[in-house]
Scaffold this active site. Structure first.
Site, PDB file in Angstrom:
ATOM      1  N   GLY A 156      -5.406  -5.768  10.799  1.00 30.58           N
ATOM      2  CA  GLY A 156      -3.951  -5.805  10.951  1.00 30.58           C
ATOM      3  C   GLY A 156      -3.502  -5.176  12.256  1.00 30.58           C
ATOM      4  CB  THR A 216       6.331  -6.433   6.331  1.00 27.95           C
ATOM      5  OG1 THR A 216       6.421  -5.185   7.007  1.00 27.95           O
ATOM      6  CG2 THR A 216       6.814  -7.560   7.237  1.00 27.95           C
ATOM      7  CD  GLU A 268      -0.174  -4.120   9.927  1.00 27.22           C
ATOM      8  OE1 GLU A 268      -1.375  -4.214  10.230  1.00 27.22           O
ATOM      9  OE2 GLU A 268       0.574  -5.099   9.724  1.00 27.22           O
ATOM     10  CD  GLN A 287       8.429   0.734  48.945  1.00 26.39           C
ATOM     11  OE1 GLN A 287       8.779   1.913  48.951  1.00 26.39           O
ATOM     12  NE2 GLN A 287       7.501   0.257  49.738  1.00 26.39           N
ATOM     13  CG  LEU A 329      -1.781   1.213   1.490  1.00 26.39           C
ATOM     14  CD1 LEU A 329      -2.852   1.346   0.398  1.00 26.39           C
ATOM     15  CD2 LEU A 329      -2.473   1.127   2.868  1.00 26.39           C
ATOM     16  CD  GLU A 367       2.464  10.363  15.854  1.00 28.65           C
ATOM     17  OE1 GLU A 367       2.574   9.301  15.205  1.00 28.65           O
ATOM     18  OE2 GLU A 367       3.253  10.673  16.755  1.00 28.65           O
TER      19      GLU A 367
END
Ligand code: CAA
Length: 384
Positions: A245, A161, A366, A282, A128, A370
């Protein structure tokens, strides 16, 4: 900590136990070498295929395992906890390639393309993005010109990918540049087609054992029967596919985060300072508590998005929330994990260094964080 989803039945639990055992015994010991060499995990992908993990949600009649999305998310988390590179290879094939062919393909396309992809006999990629169209896929330029018997495709695709190893490519190209985003169409392309070229392989920060390629389509002939859905439907197919996805990538991020948390717990119990294991301090306990809480919250969002998908409910916003939460949590948890490890965590000897590098991409591919926020906000305003 709750590791079970209320609806986890015995068969699902058995599957997850099997995947976890395989991931820890077979994949995890190879992950360092895969990261260092950038070698594609061919033998692992073959084993994942045998286990039915390359087409998990595809119905059995089309070569898949007929499982639900919650199972897919759980399996993905286990594989990613062992090796994030292997997980993205699996995620792209399941979500971005089998997904749209299952959903939008016709019977003949499913028989021809989906069956071998779901069986893991063929591997797929999803093309894409372009050099000038990443977050804004509506602005893509790759052109599929109508010719006798089909289309001739010309253009460049970026950051793909599985691009180097893929046998099949789900491609998005404009069939009518005058219509803008409404002129985009989806195709199934055989990567052995004349004119298909892997132009460049990216040298990356993480997920090194998976390929990220630039692809050239130099007048690639695509037969008319390889049009997926209808002409002009491409952007919707892409965005619908990315909803699914994003659940897979959220689950990948969970796996990376889980690996970092488990490594930190182990290290904190073994590393002694001030006369006792640092787990007694801690300051370290608070880090571990925050890491576990963020991981668990992100996991519940991911399983919720997966369940909505399984129930046929809307899941666009849920998937975006899951990916946003899981990816940002993975980055945060991996950062904390290095802090818990101190100087050791900054070295390649410890897995958290790889977790840190691998986590970053989950905030980008994918759909960046944002973009996820845009999707979430759009749904919020649509509901008012
Ligand atoms: N499902 C189905 N259809 C959808 C949809 C969805 N989730 N979201 C929107 N649509 C439809 C809309 O209804 C609209 O249709 P109409 O024109 O008929 O009304 C059409 O799609 C366009 O929608 P928008 O106008 O909302 O689209 P936009 O251009 O404004 O973009 C966006 C919205 C959220 C920014 C979107 O473009 C987006 O998600 N961008 C990020 C893309 C992305 O994730 N890229 C990663 C590529 S894959 C990858 O990472 C590579 C890899 O190999 C891993």
């Amino acid at each position: 900590m709750i590791n079970r989803w209320p609806e986890t039945d015995e068969s699902k639990q058995l599957l997850i136990d099997q995947v976890k055992s395989f991931a820890q015994k077979v994949i995890a010991p190879k992950a360092k070498e895969l990261d260092e060499t950038g070698r594609f995990p061919t033998e692992i992908v073959a084993q994942l295929s045998e286990m039915g993990l390359m087409g998990m949600m595809v119905p059995e009649e089309f070569g898949g395992s007929g499982m639900d999305t919650v199972s897919y998310a759980m399996a993905m988390e286990e594989v990613a906890a062992a090796c994030a590179s292997t997980a993205v290879v699996m995620s792209v094939n399941n979500s971005l390639v089998c997904g749209p062919i299952s959903y939008f393909g016709n019977e003949a396309q499913k028989k021809k393309w989906l069956v071998p992809l779901a069986q893991g006999k063929k591997l797929g990629c999803f093309a894409l993005s372009e050099p000038g169209a990443g977050s804004d896929p509506g602005g893509l330029r790759c052109h599929a010109k109508k010719v006798d018997g089909g289309y001739s495709v010309k253009g460049t695709k970026n950051w793909i990918t599985n691009g180097k190893e893929a046998d099949v490519c789900v491609l998005f190209a404009t069939t009518d540049p005058t219509k803008g985003s409404k002129g985009i169409s989806a195709f199934i392309v055989d990567t052995k087609s004349k004119g298909f070229q892997v132009a460049k392989l990216e040298d990356k920060l993480g997920i090194n054992a998976s390929s990220t390629a630039q692809l050239f389509f130099d007048d690639v002939f695509v037969p008319a029967d390889c049009l997926l859905g209808e002409e002009g439907q491409g952007l919707k197919i892409a965005l619908h596919t990315l909803d699914g996805g994003r659940i897979g990538i959220a689950a990948q991020a969970l796996g990376i985060a889980k690996c970092a948390l488990e490594a930190s717990k182990k290290f904190a119990q073994e590393r002694e300072q001030f006369g006792a294991p640092i787990a007694k301090l801690q300051a370290i306990q608070w880090h571990i508590a925050d890491m576990a809480t963020r991981l668990h919250a992100a996991r519940l969002l991911t399983w919720n998005a997966a369940r909505n998908k399984d129930l046929g409910l809307k899941y666009t916003q849920e998937a975006a929330m899951a990916k946003l939460s899981a990816s940002e949590s993975a980055m945060w948890i991996a950062t904390k994990a290095i802090q818990v490890h101190g100087g050791y965590g900054y070295t390649k000897e410890y897995v958290v260094e790889r977790n840190f590098r691998d986590a970053k991409i989950t905030e980008i591919y994918e759909g960046t964080s944002e973009i996820q926020r845009l999707v979430i906000a759009a749904q919020e305003f649509a509901q008012r």
